[in-house]
Every structure is written in structure tokens, then in C-alpha cells.
Motif scaffolding. Structure first.
Motif, PDB file in Angstrom:
ATOM      1  N   ASP A   1       0.832  -1.214   0.000  1.00 15.49           N
ATOM      2  CA  ASP A   1       0.000   0.000   0.000  1.00 15.49           C
ATOM      3  C   ASP A   1       0.862   1.258   0.000  1.00 15.49           C
ATOM      4  OD1 ASP A   1      -2.215  -1.638   0.019  1.00 15.49           O
ATOM      5  OD2 ASP A   1      -2.669  -1.333   2.156  1.00 15.49           O
TER       6      ASP A   1
ATOM      7  N   ALA B   1       2.406   1.626  -3.443  1.00 18.90           N
ATOM      8  CA  ALA B   1       1.390   2.052  -4.411  1.00 18.90           C
ATOM      9  C   ALA B   1       1.080   3.537  -4.238  1.00 18.90           C
ATOM     10  CB  ALA B   1       0.119   1.222  -4.254  1.00 18.90           C
ATOM     11  N   ALA B   2       0.983   3.998  -2.979  1.00 13.36           N
ATOM     12  CA  ALA B   2       0.708   5.419  -2.725  1.00 13.36           C
ATOM     13  C   ALA B   2       1.870   6.287  -3.200  1.00 13.36           C
ATOM     14  CB  ALA B   2       0.447   5.640  -1.235  1.00 13.36           C
ATOM     15  N   GLU B   3       3.094   5.839  -2.918  1.00 13.09           N
ATOM     16  CA  GLU B   3       4.265   6.595  -3.377  1.00 13.09           C
ATOM     17  C   GLU B   3       4.309   6.650  -4.905  1.00 13.09           C
ATOM     18  OE1 GLU B   3       7.778   4.862  -1.685  1.00 13.09           O
ATOM     19  OE2 GLU B   3       7.173   5.347   0.369  1.00 13.09           O
ATOM     20  N   MET B   4       3.977   5.561  -5.548  1.00 13.23           N
ATOM     21  CA  MET B   4       3.996   5.517  -6.998  1.00 13.23           C
ATOM     22  C   MET B   4       2.932   6.461  -7.566  1.00 13.23           C
ATOM     23  SD  MET B   4       3.894   2.267  -9.555  1.00 13.23           S
ATOM     24  CE  MET B   4       2.220   1.861  -9.150  1.00 13.23           C
ATOM     25  N   GLU B   5       1.758   6.480  -6.970  1.00 12.21           N
ATOM     26  CA  GLU B   5       0.705   7.395  -7.427  1.00 12.21           C
ATOM     27  C   GLU B   5       1.137   8.844  -7.252  1.00 12.21           C
ATOM     28  OE1 GLU B   5      -2.270   7.163  -9.032  1.00 12.21           O
ATOM     29  OE2 GLU B   5      -1.644   5.090  -9.366  1.00 12.21           O
ATOM     30  N   GLU B   6       1.766   9.139  -6.123  1.00  9.54           N
ATOM     31  CA  GLU B   6       2.255  10.492  -5.859  1.00  9.54           C
ATOM     32  C   GLU B   6       3.312  10.891  -6.890  1.00  9.54           C
ATOM     33  OE1 GLU B   6       2.224  14.111  -4.139  1.00  9.54           O
ATOM     34  OE2 GLU B   6       0.907  12.448  -3.597  1.00  9.54           O
TER      35      GLU B   6
ATOM     36  N   LYS C   1       3.694   9.634  -9.857  1.00 10.03           N
ATOM     37  CA  LYS C   1       3.011   9.732 -11.153  1.00 10.03           C
ATOM     38  C   LYS C   1       2.346  11.108 -11.292  1.00 10.03           C
ATOM     39  CE  LYS C   1      -0.678   7.466 -13.748  1.00 10.03           C
ATOM     40  NZ  LYS C   1      -1.652   6.376 -13.739  1.00 10.03           N
ATOM     41  N   LYS C   2       1.681  11.570 -10.241  1.00 10.50           N
ATOM     42  CA  LYS C   2       1.023  12.881 -10.265  1.00 10.50           C
ATOM     43  C   LYS C   2       2.046  14.001 -10.426  1.00 10.50           C
ATOM     44  CE  LYS C   2      -2.988  11.565  -7.531  1.00 10.50           C
ATOM     45  NZ  LYS C   2      -3.664  11.708  -6.234  1.00 10.50           N
TER      46      LYS C   2
ATOM     47  N   GLN D   1       3.256  14.034 -13.990  1.00 13.05           N
ATOM     48  CA  GLN D   1       2.209  14.562 -14.859  1.00 13.05           C
ATOM     49  C   GLN D   1       2.092  16.077 -14.699  1.00 13.05           C
ATOM     50  OE1 GLN D   1      -1.145  12.160 -13.710  1.00 13.05           O
ATOM     51  NE2 GLN D   1      -0.760  10.634 -15.311  1.00 13.05           N
TER      52      GLN D   1
ATOM     53  N   VAL E   1       0.799  -2.697 -10.247  1.00  7.94           N
ATOM     54  CA  VAL E   1       0.763  -2.453  -8.801  1.00  7.94           C
ATOM     55  C   VAL E   1       0.378  -3.725  -8.123  1.00  7.94           C
ATOM     56  CG1 VAL E   1      -0.303  -1.129  -6.984  1.00  7.94           C
ATOM     57  CG2 VAL E   1       0.162  -0.067  -9.179  1.00  7.94           C
TER      58      VAL E   1
END
Length: 161
Positions: A121, A124-129, A131-132, A135, A161
Motif C-alpha cells: 500500500d 502504491a501510494a508513493e507511486m501514485e504520488e 506519477k502525479k 504529470q 501495482v
């Protein structure tokens, strides 16, 4: 336990489980054979005691001695039932001991899986951050110079993920 200690304990339990599974059938057969032999030996001794008692009954003519032999016969019968109950109780006790060992191993495994889930988790959160952020950087670049190539973009990369 620390995450590293927990992972180490998990690895040890996993290895022990694999080793136990490898030899389980042979150990089970050996233990059943040993138990059966012990029970047979006890029953043999009780039978011999009863046979000896029957021989004495035939030789005993007075009532006082006959009563003593009857009490002895009753004691042998009680002893036979007690031996059977002890055997059953010992098997139940062994099963409870095994359940306690397995329960502790399962607790460690569950804790390890929970640690892995938390780590997943977090990643995954670090990867989403990340990614944002990328972007946003790409959006800022495009606003500054719309002709600039987008460079690295997550839209062209598949993430698992």
C-alpha cells in the motif's frame, strides 16, 4: 517484532513446514505403530494377569480368598478401561499441543502478510504520488512551451501495482 525479525521468523517457519511435510507420512506411521505396540503390550499383560487370576480361582476353595480374587479381577477390568482412557487423552493432548504450535506459526504468517500488505500500500501510494508529480511537471512544461516534446510520460508506460 521488527519487520526484519518477522520476515526471518516467517522464512524459518516456512522452511520448517516444508521439512515437516516431507517427513510427515513416515513420522505419522512410526508414531501410530509405537502407540499400537504399547497398547498391545498393555493388553497382553492384562490378559496374562486375567489368565493367572483364573488359574488361582480354580485352586482356591475358600470363600474369603475367592472374594479377594474377585476384587483383583475387578481391579484388572478397571485398569483395562483406565489404560484406554489414558491412551485417548494422550492423543487429544498431543493434538492440542500441535494446534498451539500451528496457531503461533499462523499468527506469525498473518503478521508477515499484513506487513507485506502495508508495504504494498505504501509503495502504491508513493507511486501514485510520483506519477502525479511527473504529470504536473509535464503539464507545466507544455504550458511554458507547447511545442516541447512531452518527454517521459506515464501514459506510455504500463505500471503493475
Amino acid at each position: 517484532m521488527s519487520e526484519k525479525d518477522l520476515e526471518s521468523a516467517f522464512s524459518q517457519i516456512s522452511l520448517a513446514f516444508c521439512c515437516d511435510q516431507y517427513t510427515l507420512k513416515q513420522r505419522l506411521q512410526a508414531e501410530e505403530h509405537a502407540r499400537n505396540m504399547a497398547e498391545e503390550n498393555i493388553q497382553l499383560e492384562l490378559t496374562r494377569g486375567r489368565e493367572t487370576l483364573e488359574t488361582l480361582k480354580g485352586l482356591c476353595l475358600d470363600s474369603k480368598r475367592s472374594q479377594i480374587l474377585q476384587k483383583l479381577e475387578l481391579s484388572l477390568d478397571i485398569l483395562g478401561g483406565t489404560v484406554e482412557r489414558i491412551s485417548n487423552t494422550a492423543e487429544v493432548l498431543g493434538a492440542v499441543h500441535q494446534e498451539a504450535r500451528v496457531s503461533r506459526a499462523v499468527e506469525l504468517m498473518v503478521a508477515h502478510v499484513e506487513n507485506l500488505r502495508r508495504r504494498h500500500d505504501r509503495n502504491a501510494a508513493e507511486m501514485e504520488e510520483t506519477k502525479k508529480m511527473i504529470q504536473q511537471q509535464n503539464s507545466c512544461r507544455n504550458l511554458i512551451d507547447p511545442r516541447a516534446s512531452p518527454g517521459f510520460s506515464f501514459t506510455s508506460v504500463r505500471l503493475f501495482v
